[in-house]
Motif scaffolding. Structure first.
Motif, PDB file in Angstrom:
ATOM      1  N   THR A 176       1.168  -1.490  -0.216  1.00 41.90           N
ATOM      2  CA  THR A 176       0.128  -0.150   0.202  1.00 41.90           C
ATOM      3  C   THR A 176       1.727   1.763   0.339  1.00 41.90           C
ATOM      4  OG1 THR A 176      -0.487   0.193   2.476  1.00 41.90           O
ATOM      5  CG2 THR A 176      -1.449  -0.800   1.363  1.00 41.90           C
ATOM      6  N   LYS A 177      -0.079   2.313  -0.445  1.00 42.19           N
ATOM      7  CA  LYS A 177       0.998   3.438  -0.197  1.00 42.19           C
ATOM      8  C   LYS A 177       1.905   3.999   0.520  1.00 42.19           C
ATOM      9  CE  LYS A 177      -1.053   5.369  -5.109  1.00 42.19           C
ATOM     10  NZ  LYS A 177      -1.858   5.745  -5.786  1.00 42.19           N
ATOM     11  N   LYS A 178       0.729   3.581   1.474  1.00 41.12           N
ATOM     12  CA  LYS A 178       1.585   4.154   3.399  1.00 41.12           C
ATOM     13  C   LYS A 178       2.194   3.289   3.980  1.00 41.12           C
ATOM     14  CE  LYS A 178      -0.136   5.717   7.741  1.00 41.12           C
ATOM     15  NZ  LYS A 178      -1.094   6.241   8.386  1.00 41.12           N
ATOM     16  N   CYS A 179       2.289   1.850   3.032  1.00 36.85           N
ATOM     17  CA  CYS A 179       3.559   0.599   3.814  1.00 36.85           C
ATOM     18  C   CYS A 179       4.894   0.930   3.067  1.00 36.85           C
ATOM     19  CB  CYS A 179       3.000  -0.392   3.663  1.00 36.85           C
ATOM     20  SG  CYS A 179       2.221  -0.738   5.249  1.00 36.85           S
ATOM     21  N   ALA A 180       4.675   1.930   1.563  1.00 34.80           N
ATOM     22  CA  ALA A 180       6.552   1.490   1.214  1.00 34.80           C
ATOM     23  C   ALA A 180       7.412   2.120   0.793  1.00 34.80           C
ATOM     24  CB  ALA A 180       5.651   2.622  -0.353  1.00 34.80           C
ATOM     25  N   SER A 181       7.216   3.266   1.902  1.00 33.12           N
ATOM     26  CA  SER A 181       8.287   4.685   2.575  1.00 33.12           C
ATOM     27  C   SER A 181       8.766   3.105   4.092  1.00 33.12           C
ATOM     28  CB  SER A 181       8.232   4.725   3.267  1.00 33.12           C
ATOM     29  OG  SER A 181       6.892   5.380   4.097  1.00 33.12           O
ATOM     30  N   ARG A 182       7.678   2.199   4.330  1.00 31.70           N
ATOM     31  CA  ARG A 182       8.363   1.391   5.390  1.00 31.70           C
ATOM     32  C   ARG A 182       8.902   0.584   5.674  1.00 31.70           C
ATOM     33  NH1 ARG A 182       4.532   5.768   6.520  1.00 31.70           N
ATOM     34  NH2 ARG A 182       3.769   6.548   8.359  1.00 31.70           N
ATOM     35  N   LEU A 183       8.263  -0.121   4.630  1.00 32.81           N
ATOM     36  CA  LEU A 183       9.251  -1.410   3.809  1.00 32.81           C
ATOM     37  C   LEU A 183      10.500  -0.817   3.518  1.00 32.81           C
ATOM     38  CD1 LEU A 183       8.462  -4.317   3.134  1.00 32.81           C
ATOM     39  CD2 LEU A 183       7.941  -3.379   0.732  1.00 32.81           C
ATOM     40  N   LYS A 184      10.486  -0.097   2.504  1.00 29.22           N
ATOM     41  CA  LYS A 184      12.178   0.465   1.902  1.00 29.22           C
ATOM     42  C   LYS A 184      13.065   0.020   3.468  1.00 29.22           C
ATOM     43  CE  LYS A 184      13.711   2.402  -1.490  1.00 29.22           C
ATOM     44  NZ  LYS A 184      14.180   3.092  -2.841  1.00 29.22           N
ATOM     45  N   ASN A 185      12.242   0.953   4.901  1.00 26.13           N
ATOM     46  CA  ASN A 185      13.204   1.987   5.245  1.00 26.13           C
ATOM     47  C   ASN A 185      13.522   0.369   6.338  1.00 26.13           C
ATOM     48  OD1 ASN A 185      14.323   2.777   7.988  1.00 26.13           O
ATOM     49  ND2 ASN A 185      12.064   3.336   8.648  1.00 26.13           N
ATOM     50  N   LEU A 186      12.618  -0.893   6.797  1.00 25.55           N
ATOM     51  CA  LEU A 186      12.541  -2.146   7.501  1.00 25.55           C
ATOM     52  C   LEU A 186      14.032  -2.551   6.573  1.00 25.55           C
ATOM     53  CD1 LEU A 186       9.380  -3.639   8.394  1.00 25.55           C
ATOM     54  CD2 LEU A 186      11.526  -3.005   9.269  1.00 25.55           C
ATOM     55  N   TYR A 187      14.182  -2.645   4.628  1.00 31.17           N
ATOM     56  CA  TYR A 187      14.884  -3.694   4.194  1.00 31.17           C
ATOM     57  C   TYR A 187      16.291  -2.980   4.405  1.00 31.17           C
ATOM     58  CZ  TYR A 187      17.171  -5.248   0.258  1.00 31.17           C
ATOM     59  OH  TYR A 187      17.511  -5.901  -0.758  1.00 31.17           O
ATOM     60  N   GLU A 188      16.266  -1.733   4.207  1.00 29.78           N
ATOM     61  CA  GLU A 188      17.650  -0.770   4.428  1.00 29.78           C
ATOM     62  C   GLU A 188      18.571  -1.515   5.899  1.00 29.78           C
ATOM     63  OE1 GLU A 188      16.281   3.039   3.716  1.00 29.78           O
ATOM     64  OE2 GLU A 188      16.137   2.690   0.959  1.00 29.78           O
ATOM     65  N   GLN A 189      16.834  -1.302   6.849  1.00 26.84           N
ATOM     66  CA  GLN A 189      18.162  -1.655   8.332  1.00 26.84           C
ATOM     67  C   GLN A 189      18.665  -3.457   8.406  1.00 26.84           C
ATOM     68  OE1 GLN A 189      15.725  -0.634  11.622  1.00 26.84           O
ATOM     69  NE2 GLN A 189      14.312   0.701  11.060  1.00 26.84           N
ATOM     70  N   MET A 190      17.963  -4.067   7.230  1.00 27.85           N
ATOM     71  CA  MET A 190      18.528  -5.580   7.510  1.00 27.85           C
ATOM     72  C   MET A 190      19.843  -5.440   7.414  1.00 27.85           C
ATOM     73  SD  MET A 190      15.760  -7.356   6.034  1.00 27.85           S
ATOM     74  CE  MET A 190      16.494  -9.094   5.865  1.00 27.85           C
ATOM     75  N   PRO A 191      20.332  -6.250   8.216  1.00 28.75           N
ATOM     76  CA  PRO A 191      22.668  -6.400   7.928  1.00 28.75           C
ATOM     77  C   PRO A 191      22.499  -7.271   5.794  1.00 28.75           C
ATOM     78  CG  PRO A 191      22.152  -7.261   9.219  1.00 28.75           C
ATOM     79  CD  PRO A 191      20.138  -6.905   9.579  1.00 28.75           C
TER      80      PRO A 191
ATOM     81  N   VAL B 178      -4.807  -5.279  -8.177  1.00 27.33           N
ATOM     82  CA  VAL B 178      -4.645  -4.504  -9.104  1.00 27.33           C
ATOM     83  C   VAL B 178      -5.444  -3.358  -9.393  1.00 27.33           C
ATOM     84  CG1 VAL B 178      -4.160  -4.672 -11.762  1.00 27.33           C
ATOM     85  CG2 VAL B 178      -2.482  -6.344 -10.171  1.00 27.33           C
ATOM     86  N   GLY B 179      -5.343  -2.239 -10.012  1.00 25.23           N
ATOM     87  CA  GLY B 179      -6.474  -1.134  -9.991  1.00 25.23           C
ATOM     88  C   GLY B 179      -6.771  -0.814  -8.879  1.00 25.23           C
ATOM     89  N   CYS B 180      -6.668  -1.299  -7.815  1.00 23.56           N
ATOM     90  CA  CYS B 180      -7.470  -0.639  -6.458  1.00 23.56           C
ATOM     91  C   CYS B 180      -5.653   0.605  -6.135  1.00 23.56           C
ATOM     92  CB  CYS B 180      -6.890  -1.589  -5.521  1.00 23.56           C
ATOM     93  SG  CYS B 180      -8.314  -2.825  -5.160  1.00 23.56           S
ATOM     94  N   TYR B 181      -6.744   1.788  -5.984  1.00 20.63           N
ATOM     95  CA  TYR B 181      -6.637   3.238  -6.099  1.00 20.63           C
ATOM     96  C   TYR B 181      -4.912   3.232  -4.959  1.00 20.63           C
ATOM     97  CZ  TYR B 181      -9.447   4.447  -1.903  1.00 20.63           C
ATOM     98  OH  TYR B 181     -10.098   4.273  -1.223  1.00 20.63           O
ATOM     99  N   ASN B 182      -4.943   2.579  -3.501  1.00 21.82           N
ATOM    100  CA  ASN B 182      -3.728   3.040  -2.771  1.00 21.82           C
ATOM    101  C   ASN B 182      -2.900   1.591  -2.550  1.00 21.82           C
ATOM    102  OD1 ASN B 182      -3.607   5.152  -0.744  1.00 21.82           O
ATOM    103  ND2 ASN B 182      -3.752   3.210   1.211  1.00 21.82           N
ATOM    104  N   THR B 183      -2.632   0.701  -3.972  1.00 19.84           N
ATOM    105  CA  THR B 183      -1.932   0.353  -3.941  1.00 19.84           C
ATOM    106  C   THR B 183       0.054   0.191  -5.074  1.00 19.84           C
ATOM    107  OG1 THR B 183      -2.940  -1.417  -5.321  1.00 19.84           O
ATOM    108  CG2 THR B 183      -3.122  -1.661  -3.120  1.00 19.84           C
TER     109      THR B 183
END
Lengths: 362, 148
Positions: free
Chosen positions: B61-76, B95-100
């Motif tokens: 989802t659009k709100k989770c995208a930055s959090r997912l990236k953040n988590l990924y970057e924190q992993m060694p 697919v086609g849902c406005y918030n994903t």
């Protein structure tokens, strides 16, 4: 961690989530702490919002598939509520056999959902072996529904006007014998929940919700029934079967767990009754045309009252679907439960309301 | 940290980016007696800084995208990502849902895709075992040594 200076003491704001070991799903609590005591909580939603209410309006036949994807834990309740809405728009009377099969599937899903919630509570307390035992019992139900429907999570059994799959005589006796076995094993686990000193120490008196506050938040399901509000829509749905709701008065995390424990035993009983009294007849009634009009449907999902509002204007796509899920009101009541508790009690209290974020945010 | 690396037991982090919970409960089923993935040497941990394999469920989802990236970057490093289920792999049926934003690979690189809606525990085991083998390949650990 943000620190701000209060007039009386130093308060700290601690973010809890969206990714946290105690949560299965993304939920964020901003906890305001004074020393170790929580004095306030702000709940932030929206991590799981996909826009499903919009997606569900595209085609009323395909939406049976999509509405199961609103929530994986109570998928069958969503598709049943949706199908019941369209059945009332088409003015179709569901055959008795289909209604019984729906009841069996709904109660089986309630079993898996309540066992998940109890296992999650045990995990949050740190009672790992109880978590494993509860999930072992849950797995036997998952296998049973897999044998009936061919799926473990999204059953895909519902159709507008009835159900798509039958339950054979062989499966009926299998269901009854499985329920007998589960009842014996679960009664042992229920004793642990009731009497174990560790569980009691971690849950009794934590996150108390008085009946007045419970009413003002409009909580539903086990959370309401643990606060002394006797409301259960199954009383009207399960006509012809013996059923009465489970109610407790304490309103704390212990009472909420105990309501679920009792409800598991009631559900086992309901499944056994329906499976042994399954009437004959057709599985579904065909319908014609396209839906017109508007309708409300209410259903008792594992977490409480699930409400579907459907408005159609005679085309393939629906005009509006509004879903009010039980977790939406129950999670909001967390802000009334947590003030005064210790920081370490937050996971147990949060899990005791059984938050379902995918339902809440859709 | 080094001791664990030598023990060749990757730790797992699970993050839900907007799933319907179907795949999440199957991941939980993996930890329980019937399936028990700990026998492959992996443990579920809540801390991204200790994690080697990230299991992601749901369309992002659009709100989770930055959090997912953040988590990924924190992993060694070295780290692997497993997309669990159809929606994490491709974004379908949302697919086609406005918030994903679509599948997980639209935000972070994915190493293993697990199909199914919801993915069955047996397929999930295949997926995570594939990820463990890849992870051992990267870290230079022999899989025979780890399983004996």
């Amino acid at each position: 961690m943000i620190k701000e200076r209060d007039e009386m003491s130093r308060t700290t704001i601690i973010p809890f989530g969206p990714q946290h070991p105690a949560f299965l799903e993304p939920l964020n609590l901003s906890l305001k702490l004074s020393e170790e005591t929580v004095i306030g909580a702000e709940i932030n939603y929206g991590y799981n919002h996909r826009g499903l209410e919009k997606a569900l309006t595209s085609d009323f036949r395909r939406s049976i598939y999509m509405c199961e994807r609103v929530c994986g834990i109570c998928s069958f309740f969503h598709s049943t509520a949706y199908c019941q809405s369209l059945e009332s728009l088409f003015q179709v009377q569901v055959p008795e056999r289909a209604r019984y099969i729906r009841t069996i599937m709904m109660e089986s899903q309630r079993l898996t959902s309540h066992l998940l919630a109890l296992g999650h509570t045990a995990e949050a307390i740190g009672f790992e072996s109880l978590f494993m035992q509860l999930f072992r019992e849950r797995e036997s139900i998952m296998r049973m529904v897999n044998d009936i429907s061919g799926n473990r999570v999204h059953y895909s059994m519902n159709a507008i006007g009835g159900v798509r799959r039958d339950i054979s005589a062989q499966q009926r006796s299998d269901i009854v014998s499985r329920m007998d076995g589960l009842e014996v094993r679960f009664e042992e686990l229920a004793k642990i929940f009731e009497k174990d000193p560790t569980i009691r120490a971690r849950t009794v008196g934590k996150g108390v919700l008085t009946p007045e506050i419970a009413r003002s938040y409009g909580v539903v399901g086990p959370v309401a029934r643990a606060s002394g509000i006797a409301q259960d829509l199954r009383e009207t749905y399960c006509q012809g079967l013996s059923f009465r709701p489970v109610v407790r008065e304490e309103g704390d995390a212990y009472a909420r767990s105990m309501v679920r424990v009792e409800e598991i035993l009631r559900s086992i009983d309901l499944i056994r009754q329906t499976a042994s009294e399954l009437p004959g007849g057709a599985l579904n009634i065909p319908f014609r045309g396209r839906p017109t009009g508007e309708t409300f449907t209410r259903l008792e999902a594992p977490r409480g009252e699930l409400l579907y509002y459907v408005r159609a204007k005679g085309t393939t796509d629906l005009e509006r679907i509004k879903i009010k899920t039980p977790a939406f009101v129950n999670v909001a009541a967390l802000s009334a439960m947590v003030p005064g508790c210790e920081m370490a009690d937050i996971p147990v209290i949060t899990v005791s309301v059984d938050p379902c974020i995918c339902c809440t945010e859709r | 940290m080094n001791g664990r690396r030598e023990a060749r037991s990757p730790w797992i982090l699970h993050f839900d980016t907007g799933s319907c919970n179907g795949c999440d409960i199957e991941i939980w089923a993996l930890l329980t007696p019937k399936y028990d993935v700990e026998r492959f040497g992996m443990m579920n941990k809540g801390n991204p800084k200790h994690a080697d394999i990230l299991l992601v469920t749901g369309p992002v989802t659009k709100k989770c995208a930055s959090r997912l990236k953040n988590l990924y970057e924190q992993m060694p490093d070295p780290k692997l990502v497993v997309a669990c289920g159809d929606c994490a792999s491709t974004g379908a049926p949302f697919v086609g849902c406005y918030n994903t934003c679509g599948g997980v690979d639209s935000v972070i690189p994915v190493d293993v895709y697990v199909p199914g809606c919801a993915c069955r525990p047996e397929v999930l085991i295949d997926g995570v075992v594939m990820a463990v083998d890849k992870w051992r390949e990267i870290t230079g650990a022999s899989s025979e040594g780890a399983r004996s």
